[in-house]
Write an enzyme that holds these catalytic residues in place. Sequence first.
Site, PDB file in Angstrom:
ATOM      1  N   CYS B 132      31.427  20.921 -34.657  1.00 24.65           N
ATOM      2  CA  CYS B 132      30.585  20.492 -33.535  1.00 24.65           C
ATOM      3  C   CYS B 132      29.132  20.235 -33.943  1.00 24.65           C
ATOM      4  O   CYS B 132      28.550  19.201 -33.597  1.00 24.65           O
ATOM      5  CB  CYS B 132      30.627  21.524 -32.418  1.00 24.65           C
ATOM      6  SG  CYS B 132      30.450  23.228 -33.001  1.00 24.65           S
ATOM      7  N   HIS B 252      24.743  22.501 -27.949  1.00 27.45           N
ATOM      8  CA  HIS B 252      24.057  22.906 -29.171  1.00 27.45           C
ATOM      9  C   HIS B 252      22.760  22.103 -29.297  1.00 27.45           C
ATOM     10  O   HIS B 252      22.756  20.885 -29.076  1.00 27.45           O
ATOM     11  CB  HIS B 252      24.904  22.594 -30.410  1.00 27.45           C
ATOM     12  CG  HIS B 252      26.111  23.466 -30.577  1.00 27.45           C
ATOM     13  ND1 HIS B 252      26.362  24.587 -29.808  1.00 27.45           N
ATOM     14  CD2 HIS B 252      27.146  23.393 -31.461  1.00 27.45           C
ATOM     15  CE1 HIS B 252      27.489  25.142 -30.216  1.00 27.45           C
ATOM     16  NE2 HIS B 252      27.981  24.432 -31.214  1.00 27.45           N
TER      17      HIS B 252
END
Lengths: 346, 346
Positions: B132, B252
């Site tokens: 990710c 994130h």
Amino acid sequence: MSTQALFNVAVVGATGAVGEQILKLLAERNFPIKSLKLLSSARSAGSKISFRGQELTVEEATPESFEGVDIALFSAGGDVSKALIPLAVRHGAVCIDNTNAYRMDPETPLVVPEVNIDKISEHKGIIANPNCSTIQMVAALKPLYDRFGISRIIVSTYQAVSGAGAKAINEMLRQSKEVLAGNPANPDILPVGSLPVKHQIAFNAIPQIDKFQDNGFTLEEMKMIRETKKIMGDDSIEVTATCVRIPVVYGHSESVYVELKSDFDIGEVKSLLADAPGIALVDDPDTQSYPLATDAAGKNEVFVGRVRRDLSNPRALNLWIVSDNLLKGAAWNAVQIAEYIAIPQA
Amino acid sequence: MSTQALFNVAVVGATGAVGEQILKLLAERNFPIKSLKLLSSARSAGSKISFRGQELTVEEATPESFEGVDIALFSAGGDVSKALIPLAVRHGAVCIDNTNAYRMDPETPLVVPEVNIDKISEHKGIIANPNCSTIQMVAALKPLYDRFGISRIIVSTYQAVSGAGAKAINEMLRQSKEVLAGNPANPDILPVGSLPVKHQIAFNAIPQIDKFQDNGFTLEEMKMIRETKKIMGDDSIEVTATCVRIPVVYGHSESVYVELKSDFDIGEVKSLLADAPGIALVDDPDTQSYPLATDAAGKNEVFVGRVRRDLSNPRALNLWIVSDNLLKGAAWNAVQIAEYIAIPQA
């Protein structure tokens, strides 16, 4: 028997988050106080604070407050420092300033005792306490600078809300409760109280601390860049900073990439850090030991871990540096400076 | 009138945090499905999931599950992928794997469609979905790489707990409530479920994601380093990463320093980012606009802001890159790959 000199001390901003820690440290350290004056804005004047068992009344800070004061510790905002410090100096006080007002003034030493204690003697009435995020970084890097030299620093910060004051702490805790209950966060203070746009800090990361400058960096980032060079006394160090607020109450964390000027042995780096004054090495991957904000809160040390040689540049190191932003990042560094003034050879 | 080919699709790990998003995206995108098989561990088998108004029963994933399957999306952990993907490939399925199992396998393309879609055609039954934190970074850097070249990347991450699964989300929310109520956090899952030491994530920053390697970097950091080179198809790019978990649920954030190979105009950099597929430029200091995890949550784009020329190196840029780690960081990237396979010229 030696006679200990005693000092008339004033704490300006005594009711703030940093002022509270300064008073706690002055008491703990048994600072040689003859008299203690607690000063604040008119708004907080009249409140009572207990110090070493005595109840003291907070007074409004005015130009006359500094008559007879030997040492004044300022943490009531840059405007208060700019207005009152010149008057306090004229009254003969040595002023230790926690704000940004005099840090880059060429006449004012900017001091982290572990790094440049020798600069204190050059003061002309004012000694500036650096920005919280700068203090912990230069304290940790100083032993490496002395041994290997430093050519470049790239730092990304993970900063606690207490750096923005007691209101920001309350805001973050309030928002956290609201969001956990499924309600909107209704941001009101952060990222910058005096600016119009507010962002949620609970369960978020805000890449803005203080106002933007024309070059696209924030003032907090520019403080780290400029103050690092001044404290290290070396304009050749290249510094880049990205400063980010995260939902932590106490303790700034920093991811630091540092290029050294000479080859190094990683074992020697760890020994230097472990032996350096004011630094605690917390670094053992086998036991998942590294510095954490929650462990650093309430402690005076600067904690360093995740020490590893860079894979792309054999002369570079990566470090994780954590310290309580209200203590070594503010109150403790200021009290250390006050001790050096009050107690020669402290 | 064209006839749209339809596919037998299997989703392995259908009950997990990523699997849930994959199903949502397959429905939203009206993916050309002939049949849909939901697979999981024995523990979750039997649960019911609604898909486009139909109630489907989750079955235990076994070697036989893949008979007749055309496209299988795996996000049930590396061990499940290693055990079942070779069998699924033998049954003729094209497998899109969200785990770390095949990412660095030289036979397996590692694909971010905005970066290296051309690699898909080289697959031998398996296409790996990158980590990710890598996906959002390379997607944002690709337009700069194509125009200027990239010599070095130094990244520090601010990663959401959802990257560690639904249990870690629950843990962080539970700990937050406990700490707000004045109780101990009692950490139980993070930083790494399978390791003995646990740390508080609520109101903290943990500089460990995944296990430590012998070189002092964590596996998450090594993923970012290795995968970036493989996806960009350029081993000469130097990459350094420090990966940190913070108390954010979805999204994130990354502080990225990038050295370009040639001079650049900052206006052109912003135009390239604004025009790049899948990228949204959010960058206006005057209105305090920059990407935030809370804004990126639930969206497929990669958001980029805080774009500024480095002050110490005129060929370097600083960026703040944010994306939903379950979407572009996992499910959306996987579904994009599935669409390229299912719908030529998609």
